[in-house]
Design a protein around this motif. Structure first.
Motif, PDB file in Angstrom:
ATOM      1  N   LEU A 189       0.818  -1.203   0.000  1.00  6.22           N
ATOM      2  CA  LEU A 189       0.000   0.000   0.000  1.00  6.22           C
ATOM      3  C   LEU A 189       0.857   1.261   0.000  1.00  6.22           C
ATOM      4  CD1 LEU A 189      -2.826  -1.013   2.514  1.00  6.22           C
ATOM      5  CD2 LEU A 189      -2.893  -1.055   0.017  1.00  6.22           C
ATOM      6  N   TRP A 190       1.953   1.242   0.752  1.00  3.74           N
ATOM      7  CA  TRP A 190       2.823   2.419   0.810  1.00  3.74           C
ATOM      8  C   TRP A 190       3.433   2.718  -0.555  1.00  3.74           C
ATOM      9  CZ3 TRP A 190       2.674   6.236   3.871  1.00  3.74           C
ATOM     10  CH2 TRP A 190       3.756   7.087   4.103  1.00  3.74           C
ATOM     11  N   SER A 191       3.610   1.669  -1.361  1.00  3.80           N
ATOM     12  CA  SER A 191       4.180   1.875  -2.701  1.00  3.80           C
ATOM     13  C   SER A 191       3.191   2.566  -3.628  1.00  3.80           C
ATOM     14  CB  SER A 191       4.603   0.527  -3.310  1.00  3.80           C
ATOM     15  OG  SER A 191       3.483  -0.250  -3.687  1.00  3.80           O
ATOM     16  N   TRP A 192       1.931   2.746  -3.197  1.00  3.31           N
ATOM     17  CA  TRP A 192       0.957   3.516  -3.965  1.00  3.31           C
ATOM     18  C   TRP A 192       1.075   5.011  -3.670  1.00  3.31           C
ATOM     19  CZ3 TRP A 192      -4.241   0.490  -2.812  1.00  3.31           C
ATOM     20  CH2 TRP A 192      -4.124  -0.815  -3.308  1.00  3.31           C
ATOM     21  N   ASN A 193       1.918   5.370  -2.707  1.00  2.00           N
ATOM     22  CA  ASN A 193       1.924   6.743  -2.204  1.00  2.00           C
ATOM     23  C   ASN A 193       3.291   7.415  -2.289  1.00  2.00           C
ATOM     24  OD1 ASN A 193       0.690   8.994  -0.699  1.00  2.00           O
ATOM     25  ND2 ASN A 193       2.036   8.335   0.969  1.00  2.00           N
ATOM     26  N   ALA A 370      -2.050   3.905  -8.870  1.00  2.00           N
ATOM     27  CA  ALA A 370      -1.595   2.745  -9.647  1.00  2.00           C
ATOM     28  C   ALA A 370      -0.249   3.027 -10.311  1.00  2.00           C
ATOM     29  CB  ALA A 370      -2.636   2.375 -10.698  1.00  2.00           C
ATOM     30  N   ARG A 371      -0.036   4.274 -10.740  1.00  2.00           N
ATOM     31  CA  ARG A 371       1.235   4.616 -11.382  1.00  2.00           C
ATOM     32  C   ARG A 371       2.385   4.549 -10.385  1.00  2.00           C
ATOM     33  NH1 ARG A 371       4.345   3.929 -15.575  1.00  2.00           N
ATOM     34  NH2 ARG A 371       5.666   5.715 -16.095  1.00  2.00           N
ATOM     35  N   ASN A 376       7.167   1.482  -8.740  1.00  2.00           N
ATOM     36  CA  ASN A 376       7.845   0.795  -7.642  1.00  2.00           C
ATOM     37  C   ASN A 376       7.928  -0.718  -7.835  1.00  2.00           C
ATOM     38  OD1 ASN A 376       8.450   3.032  -5.942  1.00  2.00           O
ATOM     39  ND2 ASN A 376       6.311   3.143  -5.315  1.00  2.00           N
ATOM     40  N   ASP A 377       7.448  -1.210  -8.971  1.00  3.70           N
ATOM     41  CA  ASP A 377       7.458  -2.648  -9.247  1.00  3.70           C
ATOM     42  C   ASP A 377       8.857  -3.041  -9.747  1.00  3.70           C
ATOM     43  OD1 ASP A 377       7.121  -5.235 -10.132  1.00  3.70           O
ATOM     44  OD2 ASP A 377       5.200  -4.849 -11.127  1.00  3.70           O
ATOM     45  N   GLN A 378       9.703  -3.477  -8.831  1.00  2.22           N
ATOM     46  CA  GLN A 378      11.098  -3.763  -9.165  1.00  2.22           C
ATOM     47  C   GLN A 378      11.228  -4.882 -10.187  1.00  2.22           C
ATOM     48  OE1 GLN A 378      14.095  -2.123  -7.618  1.00  2.22           O
ATOM     49  NE2 GLN A 378      14.870  -3.029  -9.511  1.00  2.22           N
ATOM     50  N   SER A 379      10.408  -5.917 -10.090  1.00  7.14           N
ATOM     51  CA  SER A 379      10.513  -7.035 -11.041  1.00  7.14           C
ATOM     52  C   SER A 379      10.179  -6.577 -12.457  1.00  7.14           C
ATOM     53  CB  SER A 379       9.587  -8.183 -10.619  1.00  7.14           C
ATOM     54  OG  SER A 379       8.233  -7.765 -10.621  1.00  7.14           O
TER      55      SER A 379
END
Length: 682
Positions: A189-193, A370-371, A376-379
Motif C-alpha cells: 500500500l505504501w508503494s501507492w503513495n 496505480a502509477r 515501484n514494481d522492481q521485477s
C-alpha cells in the motif's frame, strides 16, 4: 447535435466530436451506480427493516408518519416507507433524470398519491401551503453516503434538514454511523503513495527529498479491501472506533478532530490507516449494515458485495517507526466532506495540524496511485533493464516517450551515450527535473516538454535517434489500447529517427478472454424488481444509455479487485508493430474463440501485452490462470478493458460446453485513433 471537445487518449490531440445533445445525460445514467445499489440485497433489506421499525415507533406515539427521503434515487426507500405504513413521503432528488425516473417508478407501483418527488437539493426546499412540503417530517430517511461516509456532503444536508425540515422529535434511518480504523504497515500500500528507491546498474535511483516528505494527495483511496491479502500488511493497532454520528440528534458540519489513544500491537513502520464504517438502522443497534472487508467475517460467512461503498486507504503524512506496547495517538481530522489522519504522541495531540494533506512535490498530482505502484514494481523494471541492455550501446542516442518514466535513468545506467525524454506537461517536466537533479543526472539526461510532432533536430543537437524507448504509459490513457499513443509518437518522430533505429517495445498485442465475474456483473445486470417493487423503468434507462452509441464500448476496471473465472483461453486479436508507422488503412480482425470451461459468460476482458525485445515481454493484463479453478490473476497496476454482454448468457453445461463460442469483430481506425469492437456469444 452539439460539438464536444475531448482529448483523444490515443493521438493526444484535441478532437471536436459531434454528439447528440443528450450525450451527457446518457453518460451520467450509464456510469451511475444505481444498478449496483439495487442489487445490494443486504443494504436494501437492512433499510427496509430500519424503516419499518421507525414507522412503528412513530405510530406507537399516536402520530402520523411523515417521511423526508433525501437523495431518493429510484424512490425505493420512499416506497418502502409507504409499504411499512407511513402516511406521506417527500422524496427529494437533485439529479433531474433520476427524479424523472423516480416519478415513473413511484407511479408504476401505485404510490403516486402519497409520494411527492421533488427535483431540488434538500437545502432549497420550502415549507407551507405553497411550498415543497406542506408540513415538517418526523422520519428522516437518507442514503447520502459514500465510501468515506461523509464525502457526498451528508453532514451539511443533515444539519439543514434537522434545523429546517424536521419536527422537534424525529426518527432517523439510519439511526447512527460508526467509523472504524486500523493502523498498519504495508509495503504494497505504501508503494501507492511514495516513490521508493530503485536499483539500477549504476547504483540506486533515489526519489527527491521533497517527494518523501510530501503528505500526498488529499483524496481518499477507495478500494475493495476484501481482495487485499491480509499477508500484505501488518496490523499495528486493534480495530479502533474513531467517531460516531447520531442522525437522530442535531448534527454539526463544523470541522472537528477525533483523538484515539491506543497501544501498539507490534514493532513496525506506521504508514497506512485502513478504514470503513457501519450503520445501525435502529436505536438498539439490532439492524446493522457493515462495510468491513471480507477477511473480518467468520469463515464460510457470506460477504455482502457492493461497489458503491468500499473501504478506505488513508496514507499517513509520513512513515513513523513504532514499538510494540508504546502508547500513541491516532487523530482523525474531519470536516464537512472528508477525513484525514495523523499519528502522534499523546502529549503532542493538541498541537497536531488539522489541515488536509496537499501535494507539495507535484508527483501526487501527476501520478495516480496505480502509477506509483507500477514505478515501484522492481521485477517489472528489471525486465526493462534487461531489455535495454540488449539494445543500447555506449554510442546510442536514446529518446524516451512516456509520461513520468524511469526508463531514461535506466537507459543512462546501462551506458547510453545521450538520453532525451519527452514530457507532456510543465508539471511533469518539473517532476522529472527534480528526479534528475536528486540523482545528479541533469547534465546527462535532457528533458523536453514538447509534443512529438514539434521535436526538431536542433532539440536533439542535430543527432538522429538510434533507440526510441517507452513503457508505454500516458496519463490520458484510460483503456489498455490508449497507450498506442506511443505508436503515434513514433510516427510523428520518423524524421528524427535513424534508418536503423531500434524501437522498444517492438510491438503491442491486444488479447481477449471470456470470463465469469463473481460480482462485477451486477453493475450492468437488470434489476426488474427490488424488495418487491418494480424498478424496471430504471433498467430501461440504463440500457438505453448503454446502447446510446452505435456499439458497446469497453469500460476500464482494475480487475485485481474483482475476481473472475476464465471461460476461454486468452486469445490474441491483433498486433501493432511499432517498428512501422501507423498505417493509413483500417486494421481489422475477426474470428471466434471457444469456451473451455462452463459457467455464466458475463463478458470479455481485453488487455495489452508488450514485446520489449524478441525474447522479453511484459503484460498489463492476465498474469496467470489456475488450472484447477480457472481463477485469474491480473496485473495490479493497470486497468483492464471489460466488455459486458447486454444480457447475461449461460452456455451449455459440461461436458458439451466446448460447443459454445464467442465470435468477434474488431476494427482499429488509425485516422480516429478509435478501436471498435463487437462480441457475440453463440
Amino acid at each position: 447535435m452539439v460539438f464536444c471537445g475531448r482529448v483523444n487518449p490515443i493521438t493526444g490531440s484535441l478532437d471536436w466530436i459531434e454528439e447528440d445533445e443528450n450525450y451527457d445525460y446518457h453518460q451520467e445514467i450509464a456510469r451511475s451506480s444505481y444498478a449496483d445499489m439495487l442489487h445490494d440485497k443486504d443494504r436494501n433489506a437492512k433499510y427496509y427493516q430500519g424503516i419499518r421499525a421507525a414507522v412503528k415507533r412513530v405510530k406507537k406515539r399516536g402520530e402520523e408518519a411523515i417521511v423526508l427521503d433525501i437523495g431518493t434515487g429510484t424512490g425505493l426507500l420512499s416506497m418502502m416507507a409507504l409499504k411499512a405504513g407511513a402516511d406521506y413521503c417527500y422524496a427529494v432528488e437533485v439529479f433531474k433524470p433520476m427524479a424523472d425516473a423516480a416519478i415513473q417508478i413511484v407511479k408504476a407501483n401505485g404510490f403516486a398519491d402519497k409520494i411527492k418527488v421533488i427535483n431540488k437539493h434538500s437545502t432549497e426546499l420550502t415549507l407551507g401551503p405553497d411550498g415543497d412540503m406542506m408540513q415538517r417530517a418526523n422520519i428522516l430517511i437518507t442514503e447520502l453516503f459514500d465510501t468515506e461516509l461523509i464525502g457526498e456532503g451528508a453532514l451539511p444536508s443533515y444539519e439543514h434538514a434537522q434545523h429546517n425540515l424536521m419536527q422537534e422529535r424525529w426518527e432517523a434511518v439510519p439511526h447512527r454511523a460508526t467509523v472504524y480504523a486500523q493502523v498498519v504497515e504495508s509495503h504494497r500500500l505504501w508503494s501507492w503513495n511514495k516513490l521508493l528507491p530503485m536499483q539500477s546498474d549504476s547504483g540506486t535511483i533515489q526519489p527527491p527529498p521533497e517527494m518523501q516528505s510530501c503528505p500526498g494527495a488529499p483524496s481518499v483511496c477507495d478500494v475493495q479491501l476484501s481482495q487485499l491479502n491480509p499477508s500484505d500488511f501488518k496490523a499495528l493497532s486493534d480495530i479502533l472506533v474513531v467517531f460516531r454520528v447520531d442522525f437522530s440528534e442535531q448534527i454539526s458540519s463544523s470541522s472537528i478532530s477525533h483523538v484515539v489513544n491506543f497501544k501498539l500491537l507490534a514493532n513496525g513502520a506506521a504508514q497506512v490507516v485502513l478504514s470503513w464504517w457501519d450503520i445501525d438502522m435502529d436505536p438498539e443497534a439490532t439492524i446493522n449494515c457493515s462495510m468491513k472487508p471480507g477477511w473480518l467475517y467468520p469463515a464460510l460467512h457470506p460477504v455482502p458485495w457492493r461497489d458503491h461503498w468500499m473501504q478506505c486507504v488513508y496514507f499517513l503524512p509520513e512513515e513513523k517507526k513504532v514499538m510494540q506496547g508504546e502508547e500513541i495517538c491516532l487523530i482523525a481530522h474531519q470536516d464537512d466532506y472528508c477525513v484525514c489522519y495523523n499519528l502522534t504522541k499523546p502529549s503532542a495531540a493538541e498541537r497536531s495540524s488539522a489541515e488536509s494533506p496537499a501535494c507539495r512535490c507535484g508527483a501526487h498530482i501527476t501520478w495516480n496511485r496505480a502509477r506509483f505502484g507500477e514505478l515501484n514494481d522492481q521485477s517489472r523494471m528489471d525486465k526493462y533493464k534487461e531489455a535495454l541492455k540488449k539494445i543500447l550501446t555506449p554510442s546510442s542516442m536514446c529518446l524516451c516517450v512516456s509520461d513520468g518514466s524511469l526508463l531514461p535513468m535506466l537507459a543512462q545506467s546501462v551506458g547510453a551515450a545521450q538520453v532525451y525524454t519527452l514530457e507532456s506537461s510543465s508539471m511533469a517536466q518539473q517532476l522529472m527535473d527534480k528526479l534528475l537533479q536528486t540523482n545528479q543526472l541533469k547534465e546527462t539526461i535532457h528533458v523536453l516538454q514538447k509534443s512529438p510532432d514539434k521535436v526538431t533536430m536542433a532539440d536533439l543537437q542535430d543527432r538522429k535517434v538510434s533507440a526510441l524507448i517507452g513503457e508505454p504509459f500516458f496519463t490520458t490513457s484510460l483503456l489498455p489500447w490508449h497507450n498506442l499513443c506511443f505508436w503515434y509518437s513514433r510516427t510523428a518522430l520518423t524524421g528524427n529517427l535513424a534508418k536503423d533505429c531500434t524501437v522498444l517495445p517492438i510491438s503491442a498485442s491486444l488479447y481477449v478472454l471470456a470470463v465469469e465475474f463473481r460480482d462485477l456483473w451486477r453493475i450492468r445486470s437488470p434489476c426488474g424488481s427490488c424488495e418487491g417493487f418494480d424498478v424496471s423503468i430504471m433498467d430501461e434507462m440504463i440500457k438505453t444509455s448503454l446502447d446510446f452509441r452505435e456499439s458497446q464500448e469497453a469500460e476500464p476496471h482494475p480487475l485485481w479487485e474483482y475476481p473472475c473465472t476464465a471461460l476461454s483461453d486468452p486469445t490474441k486479436l491483433v498486433t501493432f508493430d511499432f517498428r512501422e508507422k501507423v498505417p493509413t488503412e483500417d486494421m481489422t480482425a475477426e474470428g471466434s474463440l471457444n469456451l473451455v470451461r462452463s459457467g455464466v459468460c458475463h463478458g470479455m476482458v481485453l488487455w495489452m501485452d508488450y514485446q520489449l525485445t524478441e525474447d522479453i515481454s511484459i503484460s498489463t493484463g492476465l498474469l496467470q490462470v489456475s488450472d484447477e479453478t480457472g481463477n485469474c490473476q491480473w496485473y495490479p497496476h493497470r486497468k483492464q478493458g471489460v466488455y459486458f454482454f447486454s444480457s447475461l448468457w449461460n452456455p451449455e453445461p459440461a461436458p458439451t460446453y466446448s460447443q459454445s463460442s464467442v465470435t468477434y469483430q474488431l476494427t482499429f481506425k488509425p485516422q480516429l485513433g478509435d478501436l471498435r469492437m463487437r462480441f457475440i456469444p453463440k
